[in-house]
Design a protein around this motif. Structure first.
Motif, mmCIF file in Angstrom:
data_model
loop_
_atom_site.group_PDB
_atom_site.id
_atom_site.type_symbol
_atom_site.label_atom_id
_atom_site.label_comp_id
_atom_site.label_asym_id
_atom_site.label_seq_id
_atom_site.Cartn_x
_atom_site.Cartn_y
_atom_site.Cartn_z
ATOM 1 N N ASP A 4 57.284 38.821 41.988
ATOM 2 C CA ASP A 4 56.648 38.874 40.737
ATOM 3 C C ASP A 4 55.449 39.797 40.803
ATOM 4 N N ASP A 5 54.698 40.419 39.899
ATOM 5 C CA ASP A 5 53.794 41.136 40.046
ATOM 6 C C ASP A 5 52.257 40.053 40.115
ATOM 7 N N GLY A 6 51.474 40.612 40.708
ATOM 8 C CA GLY A 6 50.350 39.925 40.936
ATOM 9 C C GLY A 6 49.010 40.468 40.267
ATOM 10 N N PRO A 7 47.785 40.114 40.390
ATOM 11 C CA PRO A 7 46.880 40.467 39.630
ATOM 12 C C PRO A 7 46.673 41.955 39.906
ATOM 13 N N ARG A 8 46.217 42.859 38.743
ATOM 14 C CA ARG A 8 45.953 44.191 38.862
ATOM 15 C C ARG A 8 44.473 44.439 39.101
ATOM 16 N N GLY A 9 44.129 45.468 39.968
ATOM 17 C CA GLY A 9 42.693 45.798 40.148
ATOM 18 C C GLY A 9 41.871 44.973 41.365
ATOM 19 N N TYR A 10 40.682 45.324 41.503
ATOM 20 C CA TYR A 10 39.918 44.894 42.589
ATOM 21 C C TYR A 10 39.637 43.451 42.511
ATOM 22 N N LEU A 11 38.651 43.019 41.219
ATOM 23 C CA LEU A 11 38.208 41.921 41.061
ATOM 24 C C LEU A 11 39.416 40.669 40.670
ATOM 25 N N PRO A 46 56.343 37.576 59.005
ATOM 26 C CA PRO A 46 56.352 37.853 57.570
ATOM 27 C C PRO A 46 55.188 38.366 57.115
ATOM 28 N N LEU A 47 55.303 39.432 56.155
ATOM 29 C CA LEU A 47 54.296 40.148 55.540
ATOM 30 C C LEU A 47 54.203 40.068 54.069
ATOM 31 N N HIS A 48 53.181 39.595 53.429
ATOM 32 C CA HIS A 48 53.088 39.810 51.853
ATOM 33 C C HIS A 48 52.393 41.019 51.629
ATOM 34 N N LEU A 49 52.999 42.034 50.947
ATOM 35 C CA LEU A 49 52.252 43.370 50.568
ATOM 36 C C LEU A 49 51.889 43.248 49.235
ATOM 37 N N SER A 50 50.639 43.213 48.869
ATOM 38 C CA SER A 50 50.294 43.402 47.382
ATOM 39 C C SER A 50 49.306 44.506 47.265
ATOM 40 N N PHE A 51 49.902 45.262 46.151
ATOM 41 C CA PHE A 51 49.347 46.506 45.722
ATOM 42 C C PHE A 51 48.182 46.530 44.768
ATOM 43 N N ALA A 52 47.016 47.313 44.571
ATOM 44 C CA ALA A 52 46.193 47.186 43.742
ATOM 45 C C ALA A 52 46.720 47.292 42.186
ATOM 46 N N SER A 53 47.796 47.899 42.204
ATOM 47 C CA SER A 53 48.620 48.179 40.910
ATOM 48 C C SER A 53 49.292 46.758 40.558
ATOM 49 N N ALA A 54 49.249 45.807 41.348
ATOM 50 C CA ALA A 54 49.753 44.600 40.995
ATOM 51 C C ALA A 54 51.355 44.260 41.557
ATOM 52 N N GLU A 55 51.952 45.419 41.909
ATOM 53 C CA GLU A 55 53.316 45.071 42.747
ATOM 54 C C GLU A 55 53.292 44.386 43.983
ATOM 55 N N ARG A 56 54.108 43.484 44.129
ATOM 56 C CA ARG A 56 54.265 42.696 45.367
ATOM 57 C C ARG A 56 55.419 42.807 46.120
#
Length: 311
Positions: A30-37, A284-294
């Motif tokens: 599922d998508d995570g938070p979007r953006g830096y803060l 295992p890796l969790h890849l979280s992108f600044a645009s929210a995709e994980r």
């Protein structure tokens, strides 16, 4: 036992980027938070809005105490038909002498308001405020970059004092001879300060992480307050901080966060891909992108050849 990777927006990774085959074989989350803060809240439990001023001052000098602090980051604004836009903030490549010269006319201005300007580093400035001062909410730089400043300055009667202060800052810096020199040298002027992140140092910060690798002062300040290890990616000459550009996979153990979200995708391919590729085969890796995709990638996922090489 996963390692967390914080990456730039997914759209920045071209189809030929070496990261794409990993995503094709990983499990979409599922998508995570979007953006830096917002992204910081995925790993740290701290007061909101984040008291960035007190946290980063404490990381740099250790003297935040129980005082009220605020970030006063050197910034570049440019007028347009509708007002002015924030084009850059922080990382203005100031020398210590340039920072001191720019701050000299500002110190009396802040002193009249009961504030004290502190040059924590040439590119990171702080205001120490009276403890009883009411401070309206100011957006973080990422929320205002490229936008009309009038949309982000505090409004109403309570905000009037701060709007006047912001205008006075810009008048003094616009007239500063150093900015003419910077423009002549092809450098952006420092003609404003972006005020944000007011608050006192939180008593505690909680996180499931065991350590972070980042060049971001606020992220490392949160890690320090949470009592976990923090390493810089690229230490400055003469710095005593622990660096981690070549950290071994055994060091990047369970629940370490490697922050690459501020880097160009090509730099990740050139400088960081060998480490990422090795980690992907071992943990295992969790890849979280600044645009929210994980995504979640496990070592055995590399055998999912039937998924192809494009995510």
């Amino acid at each position: 036992m996963s390692v967390e990777l914080w990456l730039p927006a997914l759209a920045r990774f071209e189809p030929a980027h070496p990261l794409r085959p990993l995503l094709a074989r990983a499990d979409r989350l599922d998508d995570g938070p979007r953006g830096y803060l917002a992204g910081l809240t995925a790993w740290f439990e701290a007061p909101q809005p984040l008291p960035a001023g007190a946290l980063t001052r404490e990381l740099a000098t250790g003297d935040a105490g129980d005082a009220l602090w605020m970030c006063a980051d050197p910034a570049w604004v440019e007028p347009d038909m509708n007002g002015a836009r924030l084009l850059a903030c922080g990382r203005m490549q100031l020398t210590a002498a340039e920072a001191a010269a720019l701050a000299e006319p500002l110190a009396p201005l802040f002193g009249e308001q009961g504030m004290r300007l502190e040059l924590t580093s040439p590119d990171r400035w702080h205001l120490r405020l009276p403890g009883d001062m009411a401070v309206p909410a100011f957006p973080a730089p990422e929320q205002a970059l490229g936008e009309n400043l009038l949309q982000h300055l505090p409004q109403g009667t309570e905000g009037r004092r701060w709007r006047i202060l912001q205008n006075d800052i810009q008048v003094l810096l616009h007239q500063h001879p150093l900015n003419a020199q910077r423009r002549a040298a092809g450098q952006p002027p420092v003609n404003s300060l972006w005020l944000w992140g007011a608050g006192t140092l939180p008593a505690t910060v909680a996180t499931p992480l065991r350590g972070v690798v980042s060049d971001d002062p606020l992220l490392r300040a949160l890690a320090a307050r949470a009592g976990i290890e923090h390493r810089v990616r690229t230490p400055t000459p003469g710095s005593r901080e622990t660096a981690a550009p070549g950290m071994a996979p055994t060091d990047a153990a369970a629940h370490w966060l490697i922050d690459l979200q501020d880097l160009p995708a090509q730099v990740i391919a050139d400088a960081w891909w060998p480490m990422i590729h090795t980690l992907a085969r071992q943990r295992p890796l969790h890849l979280s992108f600044a645009s929210a995709e994980r995504w979640e990638l496990r070592p055995w996922h590399r055998w999912r050849f039937w998924r192809g090489n494009r995510a």
